[in-house]
Design a protein around this motif. Sequence first.
Motif, PDB file in Angstrom:
ATOM      1  N   THR A  19       0.115  -0.810   9.364  1.00  0.00           N
ATOM      2  CA  THR A  19      -0.093  -1.065  10.784  1.00  0.00           C
ATOM      3  C   THR A  19       0.923  -2.342  10.990  1.00  0.00           C
ATOM      4  OG1 THR A  19      -1.811  -2.882  10.497  1.00  0.00           O
ATOM      5  CG2 THR A  19      -2.671  -0.523  10.806  1.00  0.00           C
ATOM      6  N   LEU A  20       1.244  -2.396  12.385  1.00  0.00           N
ATOM      7  CA  LEU A  20       2.137  -3.330  12.894  1.00  0.00           C
ATOM      8  C   LEU A  20       1.698  -4.667  12.552  1.00  0.00           C
ATOM      9  CD1 LEU A  20       3.445  -1.763  16.146  1.00  0.00           C
ATOM     10  CD2 LEU A  20       4.586  -1.881  13.949  1.00  0.00           C
ATOM     11  N   ASP A  21       0.349  -5.133  12.478  1.00  0.00           N
ATOM     12  CA  ASP A  21      -0.372  -6.485  12.536  1.00  0.00           C
ATOM     13  C   ASP A  21      -0.533  -6.668  11.063  1.00  0.00           C
ATOM     14  OD1 ASP A  21      -2.357  -4.683  12.149  1.00  0.00           O
ATOM     15  OD2 ASP A  21      -3.593  -5.942  13.746  1.00  0.00           O
ATOM     16  N   GLY A  22       0.122  -5.918  10.022  1.00  0.00           N
ATOM     17  CA  GLY A  22      -0.256  -6.256   8.461  1.00  0.00           C
ATOM     18  C   GLY A  22      -1.058  -5.547   7.869  1.00  0.00           C
ATOM     19  N   GLY A  23      -1.738  -4.714   8.577  1.00  0.00           N
ATOM     20  CA  GLY A  23      -3.046  -4.317   7.839  1.00  0.00           C
ATOM     21  C   GLY A  23      -2.582  -2.545   7.444  1.00  0.00           C
ATOM     22  N   LEU A  24      -3.411  -2.019   7.084  1.00  0.00           N
ATOM     23  CA  LEU A  24      -3.368  -0.469   6.620  1.00  0.00           C
ATOM     24  C   LEU A  24      -4.383   0.657   7.682  1.00  0.00           C
ATOM     25  CD1 LEU A  24      -1.785   0.363   4.203  1.00  0.00           C
ATOM     26  CD2 LEU A  24      -3.667   0.603   2.911  1.00  0.00           C
TER      27      LEU A  24
END
Lengths: 151, 96
Positions: A7-12
């Motif tokens: 994801t764009l905020d560093g997650g999955l």
Amino acid sequence: MMTVGPTLDGGLKLVPEEEQDWDVLLKIAGDAQGDLPQKLAGLMDEDSMWEDIVMPELATEFSSQRSYVSGVVEKARKAEEDEVIIRRDDAEQWYGALNQARLALEEKYGFGPRELRDADEISDEDMRSAYFRDEFYVTIQSLLMQYVLTD
Amino acid sequence: MNAVQAPTRKSETRSKDQVDKPWQVIILDDPVNLMEYVARVIVKIFGYSREKAEEMMMAVHQRGKAVVWTGGREKAEMYVNQLHSAQLHATLEKSE
């Protein structure tokens, strides 16, 4: 087929597309039920008092990881959401639960090192199903390492 | 009159020898934990460089186990506790 990506905020993000995909996600916590704290305590000598002091703490920590992951998946399923998000802050919990599941499956079925495995040699249905769940779990773990658990 | 037996003192929980001699923290290989994860855990717990951690991780993978730290028993136990928390198979051995 389930789609997994960063994801764009560093997650999955996990996007289950079939009922079977949700089933696999819901099985993580069940697969992770094992005696890992006891097994780790067995590596220590009696002087360490591991069973009295450390083992209960590990049991609580590992149980918390399983509960967290099953809670997130069940909540998403009940709300009929299209995806399950692994936030960066929660990645360690997910990794831990997936690892517990893989350690327990390995203990039960003895798949061995991944480079030496051959799915075609597994005829038992339960074992074959567990094998593919293990493959899925390790893929998520690898993606977590690659995209999320970066320092 | 019954003779009263002199009280005996229980031995210390840990002998001086156990406390004084250096102990080794050992990581054992297993077929589950990812090599990248093992190296990451070594860096996080021991503060080693990435290169040193990867050398140790490779030693675990190739030889089945590797000594990752040597020192006092209590600190060694603390490290093993952290390694177990990360779900790595680890133990202590007394140094030769």
